[in-house]
Design a protein around this motif. Structure first.
Motif, PDB file in Angstrom:
ATOM      1  N   THR A   1       2.552  10.192  -6.179  1.00 22.49           N
ATOM      2  CA  THR A   1       2.947  11.352  -5.379  1.00 22.49           C
ATOM      3  C   THR A   1       2.335  11.274  -3.996  1.00 22.49           C
ATOM      4  OG1 THR A   1       3.029  12.680  -7.392  1.00 22.49           O
ATOM      5  CG2 THR A   1       2.957  13.866  -5.294  1.00 22.49           C
TER       6      THR A   1
ATOM      7  N   ASN B   1       4.926   6.375 -11.419  1.00 24.18           N
ATOM      8  CA  ASN B   1       5.269   7.355 -10.380  1.00 24.18           C
ATOM      9  C   ASN B   1       4.011   7.839  -9.677  1.00 24.18           C
ATOM     10  OD1 ASN B   1       7.459   7.823 -12.758  1.00 24.18           O
ATOM     11  ND2 ASN B   1       8.373   8.150 -10.748  1.00 24.18           N
TER      12      ASN B   1
ATOM     13  N   TYR C   1      -0.771   8.532  -0.377  1.00 19.88           N
ATOM     14  CA  TYR C   1      -0.361   8.852  -1.735  1.00 19.88           C
ATOM     15  C   TYR C   1      -1.590   9.160  -2.588  1.00 19.88           C
ATOM     16  CZ  TYR C   1       4.299   7.003  -0.675  1.00 19.88           C
ATOM     17  OH  TYR C   1       5.538   6.786  -0.147  1.00 19.88           O
TER      18      TYR C   1
ATOM     19  N   THR D   1       7.476  -1.145 -11.622  1.00 23.19           N
ATOM     20  CA  THR D   1       8.186  -0.499 -10.518  1.00 23.19           C
ATOM     21  C   THR D   1       7.425   0.750 -10.093  1.00 23.19           C
ATOM     22  OG1 THR D   1      10.319  -1.267 -11.384  1.00 23.19           O
ATOM     23  CG2 THR D   1      10.361   0.495  -9.748  1.00 23.19           C
ATOM     24  N   LEU D   2       7.125   0.860  -8.784  1.00 23.02           N
ATOM     25  CA  LEU D   2       6.439   2.026  -8.219  1.00 23.02           C
ATOM     26  C   LEU D   2       7.451   2.936  -7.539  1.00 23.02           C
ATOM     27  CD1 LEU D   2       3.323   2.696  -8.058  1.00 23.02           C
ATOM     28  CD2 LEU D   2       3.915   0.392  -8.808  1.00 23.02           C
ATOM     29  N   LEU D   3       7.492   4.187  -7.978  1.00 20.77           N
ATOM     30  CA  LEU D   3       8.403   5.173  -7.399  1.00 20.77           C
ATOM     31  C   LEU D   3       7.628   6.398  -6.951  1.00 20.77           C
ATOM     32  CD1 LEU D   3      11.299   5.072 -10.045  1.00 20.77           C
ATOM     33  CD2 LEU D   3      11.145   3.780  -7.898  1.00 20.77           C
ATOM     34  N   ASP D   4       8.124   7.061  -5.877  1.00 21.07           N
ATOM     35  CA  ASP D   4       7.510   8.317  -5.465  1.00 21.07           C
ATOM     36  C   ASP D   4       8.130   9.466  -6.254  1.00 21.07           C
ATOM     37  OD1 ASP D   4       9.963   8.950  -4.294  1.00 21.07           O
ATOM     38  OD2 ASP D   4       9.297   8.503  -2.251  1.00 21.07           O
ATOM     39  N   GLU D   5       7.731  10.703  -5.904  1.00 25.38           N
ATOM     40  CA  GLU D   5       8.196  11.849  -6.688  1.00 25.38           C
ATOM     41  C   GLU D   5       9.689  12.107  -6.539  1.00 25.38           C
ATOM     42  OE1 GLU D   5       6.387  13.595  -2.881  1.00 25.38           O
ATOM     43  OE2 GLU D   5       6.227  11.809  -4.139  1.00 25.38           O
ATOM     44  N   ASP D   6      10.313  11.494  -5.530  1.00 18.85           N
ATOM     45  CA  ASP D   6      11.755  11.650  -5.339  1.00 18.85           C
ATOM     46  C   ASP D   6      12.544  10.488  -5.926  1.00 18.85           C
ATOM     47  OD1 ASP D   6      11.448  14.059  -3.886  1.00 18.85           O
ATOM     48  OD2 ASP D   6      10.917  12.908  -2.100  1.00 18.85           O
ATOM     49  N   GLY D   7      11.828   9.558  -6.592  1.00 22.40           N
ATOM     50  CA  GLY D   7      12.496   8.419  -7.201  1.00 22.40           C
ATOM     51  C   GLY D   7      12.735   7.254  -6.267  1.00 22.40           C
TER      52      GLY D   7
ATOM     53  N   GLN E   1       7.404   1.728 -15.395  1.00 25.53           N
ATOM     54  CA  GLN E   1       7.625   2.543 -14.194  1.00 25.53           C
ATOM     55  C   GLN E   1       6.411   3.418 -13.958  1.00 25.53           C
ATOM     56  OE1 GLN E   1      11.500   4.526 -13.511  1.00 25.53           O
ATOM     57  NE2 GLN E   1      10.333   6.417 -13.192  1.00 25.53           N
TER      58      GLN E   1
ATOM     59  N   LYS F   1      -3.087   6.674  -8.639  1.00 25.39           N
ATOM     60  CA  LYS F   1      -2.637   6.891 -10.017  1.00 25.39           C
ATOM     61  C   LYS F   1      -3.310   5.872 -10.933  1.00 25.39           C
ATOM     62  CE  LYS F   1       0.138   8.564 -13.263  1.00 25.39           C
ATOM     63  NZ  LYS F   1       1.590   8.481 -13.086  1.00 25.39           N
TER      64      LYS F   1
END
Length: 308
Positions: free
Chosen positions: A219, A217, A198, A151-157, A215, A201
């Motif tokens: 940015t 994350n 982005y 799962t790829l999430l940004d800094e805000d989830g 997960q 990572k």
């Protein structure tokens, strides 16, 4: 035949009725006018090295297998040892394992193998004459794969859709929910997650006999690269050059600055806050200019206002 008074050599071949022993007997030699002679004959039969049967494998899993073969003859002398060799090279000489018994069928269960790997094995047997080896066989262990959900999430989830993830050289793309599911065997995997806008990572994960949820994350670039959007190159010591306040973030990025018709007026592979709104030594006109930082698929854009 007829003897004519000259010495004649007679050769005798003994046919043994056993594999090992000392056969003996008499041969009568007779001739007309001569006395019949009885000649004692003896010999020794020493046997031969063991004779090996065919081989086979069964019950193959990702980490184990069963090996089978046989000793079809002891060569006339006692079998002192028999067993198997196995390994990942043909005609293996490693992993010697002794199996009890003499002649007849023999088998061996082995464990601790590596999945998806070709193994070679051969049976052997030893008697006082020598060591014999079977012709050899091979098998391939199974390749068990496990589900890996990333799962790829940004800094805000929030989920990051349409994000490329390169895993050990293979590229996958997240769906609208920011997820991908792949199936891979045990091992260590390196990944790079990247998407325009982005910060890329890099990382790694390991699979060990079970499904896995990961997960990652990443940015947004704009939240990381901080730059002054005004340049006033008048020599007063304030905003005379265009400044990025966190230069360490843009390390490894290529910078391009364009005028309002898309011409490149400045570029750098390692920006150092030195652009003073000039092009080839000539001061540029006041106006709006546009910058782009590029690193792989990571692209950061913005504008700069030049005031005079």
């Amino acid at each position: 035949g007829t003897l004519t008074g000259q010495p004649v050599t007679i050769y005798v071949r003994i046919a043994a009725s056993t594999l090992v022993g000392s056969p003996a007997g008499n041969i009568s030699i007779a001739s007309t006018g001569a006395t019949t002679q009885n000649v004692a004959i003896t010999g020794t039969v020493t046997g031969f090295a063991p004779v090996m049967g065919s081989c086979s494998s069964s019950n193959i899993t990702d980490i184990s297998a069963s090996l089978s073969s046989s000793v079809t003859s002891d060569g006339g002398t006692a079998i002192t040892e028999r067993g198997f060799y196995y390994g990942t090279s043909a005609s293996p000489t490693t992993n010697k394992t002794i199996v009890t018994g003499t002649t007849g069928a023999m088998s061996l269960d082995i464990i601790g193998l590596t999945q998806g790997t070709t193994y070679y094995f051969r049976a052997y047997a030893i008697n006082s004459i020598g060591t014999s080896y079977g012709s050899g066989c091979n098998f391939v262990t199974l390749y068990t794969k496990y589900n890996i959900m990333i799962t790829l999430l940004d800094e805000d989830g929030n989920p990051v859709p349409a994000c490329d993830i390169v895993i050990n050289g293979t590229t996958y793309t997240t769906g609208n929910d920011g997820k991908i599911t792949i199936a891979e065997p045990d091992g260590t995997y390196n990944y790079t997650a990247s998407k325009n806008g982005y910060i890329s990572k890099d990382g790694s994960f390991s699979v060990s006999g079970a499904d896995l949820n990961i997960q990652i994350n990443i940015t947004k670039s704009g939240n990381k690269i901080k730059a002054n959007n005004v340049v006033t190159p008048n020599g007063d010591g304030y905003n005379d050059t265009w400044a990025v306040t966190n230069l360490d973030i843009v390390n490894g990025y290529k910078l391009y600055i364009f005028n309002n018709i898309g011409e490149v007026v400045y570029q750098s592979d390692n920006y150092d806050n030195s652009w003073n709104a000039s092009y080839k030594g000539t001061q540029l006109n006041a106006g709006t200019y546009y910058y782009t930082f590029v690193k792989g698929k990571d692209v950061v854009k913005g504008f700069i206002t030049v005031l005079r």
